[in-house]
Design a protein around this motif. Structure first.
Motif, PDB file in Angstrom:
ATOM      1  N   GLU A  54       0.836  -1.192   0.000  1.00  0.00           N
ATOM      2  CA  GLU A  54       0.000   0.000   0.000  1.00  0.00           C
ATOM      3  C   GLU A  54       0.873   1.245   0.000  1.00  0.00           C
ATOM      4  O   GLU A  54       1.987   1.246   0.513  1.00  0.00           O
ATOM      5  N   THR A  55       0.358   2.304  -0.607  1.00  0.00           N
ATOM      6  CA  THR A  55       1.088   3.562  -0.665  1.00  0.00           C
ATOM      7  C   THR A  55       0.935   4.309   0.647  1.00  0.00           C
ATOM      8  O   THR A  55      -0.172   4.485   1.146  1.00  0.00           O
ATOM      9  N   LYS A  56       2.089   4.741   1.195  1.00  0.00           N
ATOM     10  CA  LYS A  56       2.062   5.430   2.480  1.00  0.00           C
ATOM     11  C   LYS A  56       3.238   6.383   2.579  1.00  0.00           C
ATOM     12  O   LYS A  56       4.375   6.015   2.304  1.00  0.00           O
ATOM     13  N   LYS A  83       6.581   4.691   0.910  1.00  0.00           N
ATOM     14  CA  LYS A  83       6.233   3.341   0.463  1.00  0.00           C
ATOM     15  C   LYS A  83       5.195   3.483  -0.649  1.00  0.00           C
ATOM     16  O   LYS A  83       4.192   4.151  -0.476  1.00  0.00           O
ATOM     17  N   ILE A  84       5.480   2.850  -1.783  1.00  0.00           N
ATOM     18  CA  ILE A  84       4.604   3.012  -2.943  1.00  0.00           C
ATOM     19  C   ILE A  84       4.209   1.645  -3.495  1.00  0.00           C
ATOM     20  O   ILE A  84       5.026   0.723  -3.525  1.00  0.00           O
ATOM     21  N   SER A  85       2.969   1.515  -3.885  1.00  0.00           N
ATOM     22  CA  SER A  85       2.495   0.276  -4.501  1.00  0.00           C
ATOM     23  C   SER A  85       2.459   0.434  -6.009  1.00  0.00           C
ATOM     24  O   SER A  85       2.024   1.472  -6.513  1.00  0.00           O
ATOM     25  N   ASN A 136      -0.823   0.495 -11.144  1.00  0.00           N
ATOM     26  CA  ASN A 136      -1.040   1.912 -10.863  1.00  0.00           C
ATOM     27  C   ASN A 136      -0.334   2.766 -11.914  1.00  0.00           C
ATOM     28  O   ASN A 136       0.896   2.751 -12.022  1.00  0.00           O
ATOM     29  N   ILE A 151       1.707   6.567 -10.416  1.00  0.00           N
ATOM     30  CA  ILE A 151       2.787   6.555  -9.423  1.00  0.00           C
ATOM     31  C   ILE A 151       3.600   7.846  -9.462  1.00  0.00           C
ATOM     32  O   ILE A 151       3.921   8.428  -8.419  1.00  0.00           O
ATOM     33  N   GLU A 157       1.879  10.779  -7.763  1.00  0.00           N
ATOM     34  CA  GLU A 157       1.773  10.570  -6.318  1.00  0.00           C
ATOM     35  C   GLU A 157       3.090  10.886  -5.611  1.00  0.00           C
ATOM     36  O   GLU A 157       3.107  11.537  -4.558  1.00  0.00           O
TER      37      GLU A 157
END
Length: 414
Positions: free
Chosen positions: A353-355, A387-389, A399, A402, A405
């Motif tokens: 997960e993106t965080k 952290k990127i998904s 995705n 990216i 984001e």
């Protein structure tokens, strides 16, 4: 042809389709490359961070990326790997869903082989070029330069012949000889495969050529002219295929072809490509280097410019389950900030997960002075953990956003 799919850093035991002869062949391949691809165990292979495909002795082993211990969907990760290779221009498919990944036993080699065959077919339809090259042999008419010593020794009896060095203008030249060598390798590697008949069709349409030995040095001899420009893609793929074909490494007389990519490098190139696709008003650079000490240079993975501001990204392909990066990585980011006059840096990791929780200032007294709109503004180094998904929230769709984001973390941090 048996096909095994495994994940990076996993263990493949000697059992089933993966036999002792395959194990010995991979051991020799690994030793030839200074043990960088695998860790050899007494009963199998422990993979490292290299992904891609290996074909040996009728067996295809596809090594897929993976960033967690939960999602073991091989089809999903195969699709992700193909997309990363496509975005970084290491593989040409119009769209991942059009890459025939749903075809039974499809793998990366098939995609590269099909790409190459399509390129060669296109060249044949356009018309294969002729080139001048020098040839030394016996001919029935005197032309070019007479090689007198060789002529005397070879033609004492045959007075009607001349041993000369002369120019020839036809299709049997270096460029086509290299493509022909790649076609021969594809023919060997696709027997029993749906691409075999297509390869044979292309070979029938290709002219008969001299069989030459091709090494890395051979590619440096290719002339770069207006006539050879359409061949660039086909030659690039042929270089990739030929130099990774190892007929003498495998056990016995079987051939081996290994196309492997370091996931650390591929992750960095993928993020760089996605950032360059962003619609934000920034400029993105990859691996800018500067002198550090005594001839040693340093270079961050990615530098982003937004007006007068510079931002640093260092990519790490590993699952960071804890919240604190290593001290070494933080020191590295501090140095990058200092040398590139940047105040914000991000250590970027893949995740489910993106965080991003924002930036934290380094606790020190070293500060930068930036002139902004004729006013002096004092700013301090900051670093964030991102952290990127590569997937959307459904964990099934890649995705496409990216780049935006990540840039928004810098421009509009939380």
């Amino acid at each position: 042809m048996p096909n095994i799919q495994v994940f990076e850093h996993s263990f493949l035991a000697i059992e089933g389709d993966f036999g002792q002869r395959h194990f010995m062949a991979l051991s020799k391949l690994n030793a030839f490359h200074n043990d960088k691809y695998f860790c050899i165990r007494h009963n199998g292979i422990k993979f490292k961070q290299y992904v891609g495909v290996i074909q040996v002795d009728g067996l295809t082993i596809e090594i897929l990326p993976k960033i967690d211990n939960h999602n073991g969907d091989e089809a999903l990760w195969q699709k992700a790997l193909i997309e990363m290779l496509r975005i970084t221009k290491k593989l040409k498919v119009q769209k991942v869903d059009q890459a025939n990944v749903n075809r039974q036993n499809i793998h990366l080699l098939d995609l590269y082989f099909e790409w190459f065959l399509n390129e060669v077919q296109s060249l044949i339809h356009q018309g294969l070029i002729k080139e001048y090259y020098k040839e030394t042999r016996n001919v029935k008419a005197l032309k070019g330069k007479l090689e007198f010593a060789a002529h005397i020794s070879k033609n004492l009896v045959h007075k009607e012949r001349f041993y000369t060095t002369h120019q020839v203008y036809d299709k049997d030249h270096l460029v086509h000889q290299i493509l022909s060598k790649a076609l021969d390798i594809i023919e060997k590697c696709t027997k029993g495969n749906y691409l075999y008949s297509k390869c044979k069709t292309v070979q029938l349409d290709f002219p008969e050529l001299k069989n030459i030995s091709v090494t890395e040095a051979t590619f440096s001899k290719i002339p770069k002219t207006r006539k050879t420009a359409p061949y660039e893609t086909a030659l690039a793929i042929s270089k990739f295929i030929i130099l990774n074909f190892a007929p003498n490494i495998s056990s016995g007389s079987e051939n081996m072809l290994a196309l492997l990519f370091d996931m650390n490098n591929l992750w960095e190139e993928y993020i760089l490509a996605r950032l360059k696709q962003s619609d934000r008003e920034v400029t993105v650079y990859g691996q800018q280097s500067t002198q550090f000490w005594n001839g040693i240079s340093i270079r961050p993975d990615i530098v982003i410019e937004n007006g007068l501001h510079k931002f640093i990204i260092d990519t790490k392909w590993k699952n960071i389950s804890y919240s604190q990066p290593s001290t070494h990585d933080l020191r590295q980011m501090y140095v990058y900030n200092d040398y590139w006059k940047s105040t914000k840096a991000i250590l970027l990791y893949p995740s489910n997960e993106t965080k991003f929780d924002g930036f934290i200032k380094f606790q020190d007294h070293h500060i930068h002075k930036h002139t902004i709109y004729n006013e002096e503004k004092i700013e301090q180094h900051e670093c964030g953990l991102g952290k990127i998904s590569i997937f959307e929230d459904d964990q099934k769709t890649l995705n496409q956003n990216i780049g935006n984001e990540i840039i928004d973390w810098f421009i509009s941090p939380k």
